[in-house]
Scaffold this motif. Sequence first.
Motif, PDB file in Angstrom:
ATOM      1  N   VAL B  33       0.854  -1.193   0.000  1.00  0.00           N
ATOM      2  CA  VAL B  33       0.000   0.000   0.000  1.00  0.00           C
ATOM      3  C   VAL B  33       0.882   1.232   0.000  1.00  0.00           C
ATOM      4  O   VAL B  33       1.779   1.373   0.849  1.00  0.00           O
ATOM      5  N   LYS B  34       0.649   2.096  -1.006  1.00  0.00           N
ATOM      6  CA  LYS B  34       1.491   3.283  -1.150  1.00  0.00           C
ATOM      7  C   LYS B  34       1.111   4.383  -0.158  1.00  0.00           C
ATOM      8  O   LYS B  34      -0.065   4.531   0.205  1.00  0.00           O
ATOM      9  N   ARG B  35       2.081   5.155   0.207  1.00  0.00           N
ATOM     10  CA  ARG B  35       1.880   6.274   1.132  1.00  0.00           C
ATOM     11  C   ARG B  35       0.936   7.300   0.497  1.00  0.00           C
ATOM     12  O   ARG B  35       1.058   7.648  -0.674  1.00  0.00           O
ATOM     13  N   GLY B  36      -0.009   7.782   1.319  1.00  0.00           N
ATOM     14  CA  GLY B  36      -0.922   8.828   0.874  1.00  0.00           C
ATOM     15  C   GLY B  36      -2.071   8.330   0.030  1.00  0.00           C
ATOM     16  O   GLY B  36      -2.916   9.124  -0.396  1.00  0.00           O
ATOM     17  N   MET B 188     -12.460  13.918   2.973  1.00  0.00           N
ATOM     18  CA  MET B 188     -11.511  14.401   3.981  1.00  0.00           C
ATOM     19  C   MET B 188     -10.307  13.475   4.073  1.00  0.00           C
ATOM     20  O   MET B 188      -9.153  13.909   4.140  1.00  0.00           O
ATOM     21  N   LEU B 189     -10.572  12.159   4.065  1.00  0.00           N
ATOM     22  CA  LEU B 189      -9.464  11.189   4.110  1.00  0.00           C
ATOM     23  C   LEU B 189      -8.577  11.336   2.881  1.00  0.00           C
ATOM     24  O   LEU B 189      -7.351  11.257   2.957  1.00  0.00           O
ATOM     25  N   LYS B 190      -9.216  11.552   1.768  1.00  0.00           N
ATOM     26  CA  LYS B 190      -8.475  11.721   0.507  1.00  0.00           C
ATOM     27  C   LYS B 190      -7.607  12.989   0.590  1.00  0.00           C
ATOM     28  O   LYS B 190      -6.444  12.987   0.187  1.00  0.00           O
ATOM     29  N   LYS B 191      -8.206  14.046   1.148  1.00  0.00           N
ATOM     30  CA  LYS B 191      -7.487  15.311   1.259  1.00  0.00           C
ATOM     31  C   LYS B 191      -6.285  15.172   2.203  1.00  0.00           C
ATOM     32  O   LYS B 191      -5.212  15.698   1.967  1.00  0.00           O
ATOM     33  N   LEU B 192      -6.500  14.392   3.297  1.00  0.00           N
ATOM     34  CA  LEU B 192      -5.403  14.154   4.240  1.00  0.00           C
ATOM     35  C   LEU B 192      -4.253  13.415   3.569  1.00  0.00           C
ATOM     36  O   LEU B 192      -3.078  13.668   3.840  1.00  0.00           O
ATOM     37  N   GLY B 193      -4.626  12.488   2.686  1.00  0.00           N
ATOM     38  CA  GLY B 193      -3.596  11.745   1.959  1.00  0.00           C
ATOM     39  C   GLY B 193      -2.742  12.673   1.135  1.00  0.00           C
ATOM     40  O   GLY B 193      -1.510  12.554   1.097  1.00  0.00           O
ATOM     41  N   ARG B 196      -1.032  15.449   3.946  1.00  0.00           N
ATOM     42  CA  ARG B 196      -0.120  14.967   4.991  1.00  0.00           C
ATOM     43  C   ARG B 196       0.516  13.622   4.642  1.00  0.00           C
ATOM     44  O   ARG B 196       1.313  13.104   5.409  1.00  0.00           O
ATOM     45  N   GLY B 197       0.069  13.029   3.601  1.00  0.00           N
ATOM     46  CA  GLY B 197       0.596  11.707   3.241  1.00  0.00           C
ATOM     47  C   GLY B 197      -0.044  10.598   4.045  1.00  0.00           C
ATOM     48  O   GLY B 197       0.504   9.499   4.167  1.00  0.00           O
ATOM     49  N   THR B 198      -1.204  10.866   4.630  1.00  0.00           N
ATOM     50  CA  THR B 198      -1.901   9.837   5.413  1.00  0.00           C
ATOM     51  C   THR B 198      -2.415   8.741   4.478  1.00  0.00           C
ATOM     52  O   THR B 198      -3.068   9.015   3.481  1.00  0.00           O
ATOM     53  N   THR B 199      -2.102   7.511   4.840  1.00  0.00           N
ATOM     54  CA  THR B 199      -2.524   6.358   4.035  1.00  0.00           C
ATOM     55  C   THR B 199      -3.820   5.803   4.610  1.00  0.00           C
ATOM     56  O   THR B 199      -3.926   5.631   5.823  1.00  0.00           O
ATOM     57  N   THR B 200      -4.778   5.538   3.748  1.00  0.00           N
ATOM     58  CA  THR B 200      -6.058   5.012   4.236  1.00  0.00           C
ATOM     59  C   THR B 200      -6.358   3.667   3.578  1.00  0.00           C
ATOM     60  O   THR B 200      -6.248   3.529   2.370  1.00  0.00           O
ATOM     61  N   VAL B 201      -6.701   2.686   4.420  1.00  0.00           N
ATOM     62  CA  VAL B 201      -7.213   1.413   3.928  1.00  0.00           C
ATOM     63  C   VAL B 201      -8.618   1.262   4.506  1.00  0.00           C
ATOM     64  O   VAL B 201      -8.804   1.345   5.713  1.00  0.00           O
ATOM     65  N   MET B 202      -9.563   1.060   3.607  1.00  0.00           N
ATOM     66  CA  MET B 202     -10.956   1.115   4.047  1.00  0.00           C
ATOM     67  C   MET B 202     -11.719  -0.109   3.553  1.00  0.00           C
ATOM     68  O   MET B 202     -11.684  -0.427   2.363  1.00  0.00           O
ATOM     69  N   VAL B 203     -12.361  -0.805   4.478  1.00  0.00           N
ATOM     70  CA  VAL B 203     -13.271  -1.876   4.093  1.00  0.00           C
ATOM     71  C   VAL B 203     -14.625  -1.234   3.807  1.00  0.00           C
ATOM     72  O   VAL B 203     -15.117  -0.437   4.607  1.00  0.00           O
ATOM     73  N   THR B 204     -15.211  -1.531   2.665  1.00  0.00           N
ATOM     74  CA  THR B 204     -16.510  -0.906   2.370  1.00  0.00           C
ATOM     75  C   THR B 204     -17.325  -1.759   1.402  1.00  0.00           C
ATOM     76  O   THR B 204     -16.779  -2.546   0.613  1.00  0.00           O
ATOM     77  N   HIS B 205     -18.615  -1.610   1.528  1.00  0.00           N
ATOM     78  CA  HIS B 205     -19.524  -2.158   0.528  1.00  0.00           C
ATOM     79  C   HIS B 205     -20.181  -1.024  -0.243  1.00  0.00           C
ATOM     80  O   HIS B 205     -21.058  -1.241  -1.064  1.00  0.00           O
ATOM     81  N   ASP B 206     -19.779   0.187   0.076  1.00  0.00           N
ATOM     82  CA  ASP B 206     -20.457   1.374  -0.427  1.00  0.00           C
ATOM     83  C   ASP B 206     -19.896   1.760  -1.816  1.00  0.00           C
ATOM     84  O   ASP B 206     -18.797   2.308  -1.926  1.00  0.00           O
ATOM     85  N   ASN B 207     -20.643   1.447  -2.840  1.00  0.00           N
ATOM     86  CA  ASN B 207     -20.183   1.731  -4.211  1.00  0.00           C
ATOM     87  C   ASN B 207     -20.061   3.232  -4.482  1.00  0.00           C
ATOM     88  O   ASN B 207     -19.362   3.643  -5.399  1.00  0.00           O
TER      89      ASN B 207
END
Lengths: 390, 233
Positions: B33-36, B188-193, B196-207
């Motif tokens: 998983v890449k940074r950001g 917001m998570l995308k913007k943080l990435g 700030r380079g925040t990496t997000t891994v998200m489990v979702t069923h939300d298309n």
Amino acid sequence: MSGLLQWLFGRLPIGWLQLTHSRPRFAAALAGVAFANVLVFVQIGIMNSMATATLKPYGFFQSDIMISASDANSLSEGGNVARQWLFQALADPEVISGTGLFIATVNWARAPSSLALTTYGIDPTLRQFLSPELARKSASLQLPNSGILDMFSRGLPRDEAAAIRPQTPTSFEAAGTTLTLYDTFQGGGGFGVDGYLLVSDQTFLTLFPKRSSAAPNHIILQVARGADADAVAARLREAITDKSLRIRSFAQAAAEDQSYQQTQRPTGIIFGFGVIIGLLVGVVIVYQVLSTDVADHLSEYATFKAMGYPQSFFLGIVLEEALILAVLGFVPGFLVASGLLVGMKAATGLPLAMTAGMAVIVFIGTLVACSVSGAIATRRLALADPADLF
Amino acid sequence: MSEDTPIAVTGLNHWFGTGEARKQAIFDVNLQVKRGSLTTLMGPSGSGKTTLLTLMGCLRDVQDGSVILLGHELNGADRTLNEALRRRLGFIFQAHNLHDSLTALQNVLMGLQVHGPTDRQAQYGAARHALSLVGLADRMDYLPANLSGGQKQRVAVARALVGNPDVVLADEPTAALDRESGMGVVRMLKKLGAARGTTTVMVTHDNRILELADRIVTLEDGRIVRDHAQPPD
């Protein structure tokens, strides 16, 4: 309060916030801790009063050494001592005086119930063996069949006791003898006795004709100024040929009596168990409160674990709760117990009282008991698994 | 490697249960998983995506294979290392798991106080700011019982992000939110990435949020069956 705790801990006072979140539950928890405190306070108060009552009669006399029969575990228990050992003791160069002390119970038949008075018979001319108060009032004891009564005798109205004066004596009949009371002194009832009565040895032998002047209950001795009572007692144990006798310093006899009452007599053992049961009740109550609280917040604790909070953080929360319960539960427990002891004293005449020492001991005991409960309750924290949150 | 790849999973296998009841949930998973980036894990129930998330978040012990999180191998990691690494992560749970006796502001503060005692005023300022970002400036002193489901979830998001985590691991973070709020959180998570380079891994069923993801990883029966990188915006 919340701000103060946050300043103290350097973090949010989660324990305090959790406890006070549900006011009824918090009040119930505090009531439980207070109840345990009351139990312990009352038991300790009774134990203390027993100790006070045990030592009380020792304060009526001034003596350095006491010679008693082998089975004389307390002042009023045990067999007699042959007076010949008094004369042998007086042969010691550091024993300056001695006398026999006679003890028995006189019943003063009164309506609706009689008074059981522990009666001490002693030579009234040897005033140096009496406490200053008794020595001051002992002149009347030289009259035949006279006595000085404990003004705090249980069942004796205070105004009636106050009316007993040398100018206005009162009389009652005991064992076929009319006994006249000329004065009173400050005593106080104990567990097995309603009060105390002091008479001369001659009056005592009149009241109890089967007793012999040659066989008092104890022999009490005074040693020369500067002499070591323990050393003299040891020397007397060597010199006196009846090795079954207990020859102890007066202070040691009092201490052994107290220990005997607390550890070997049923009453002392029962009250000792009462203290332990009170502590156990407190531990169980606090454990129940804390373990329920932990169980109710397992998912929140698991969340904190997931966030990286260390185990010490959770222990801190539970101990914080335990200490809050201990401190805030102690205050009402102390107040209620103080009131109860005052009421019990009024009802029984026993020397029951709340003391600073009791308060400190029970407070420390409460802190320890609550901490132990908290430590046990933290075992449930292991059930908080952050992986279960997903 | 850790600078650009905060999460590296290699040959990961995982089982639940013991003896005859032992069942494998993850089969030879490999994932970098890449940074950001914003990576979504998709797949049907029981496909292993949540298990994979908990293994990457050092919430479960790695049994076989390798998970390197922020430069540290998790296979054989002790509790102290796990706790230290968790403090660099932000978790958003499907059930918000707010502390019911703490206000919204206090719940968010818990995301900061895990780092130890620091300037109290600064902590409160950061927590208020985080709540403002999720649109709860007027609900800071509310207890969770007085917040709606969506508001609670936004408090949980603020709590996860307030400590500036290196990695955010989220399990269905938008499930309790309406479309607008859900998209707001993911943006917001995308913007943080990006910022700030925040990496997000998200489990979702939300298309609805797939269009915002940089990468969509699909699992079935414990295996990665599709790994689709989306072109940048």
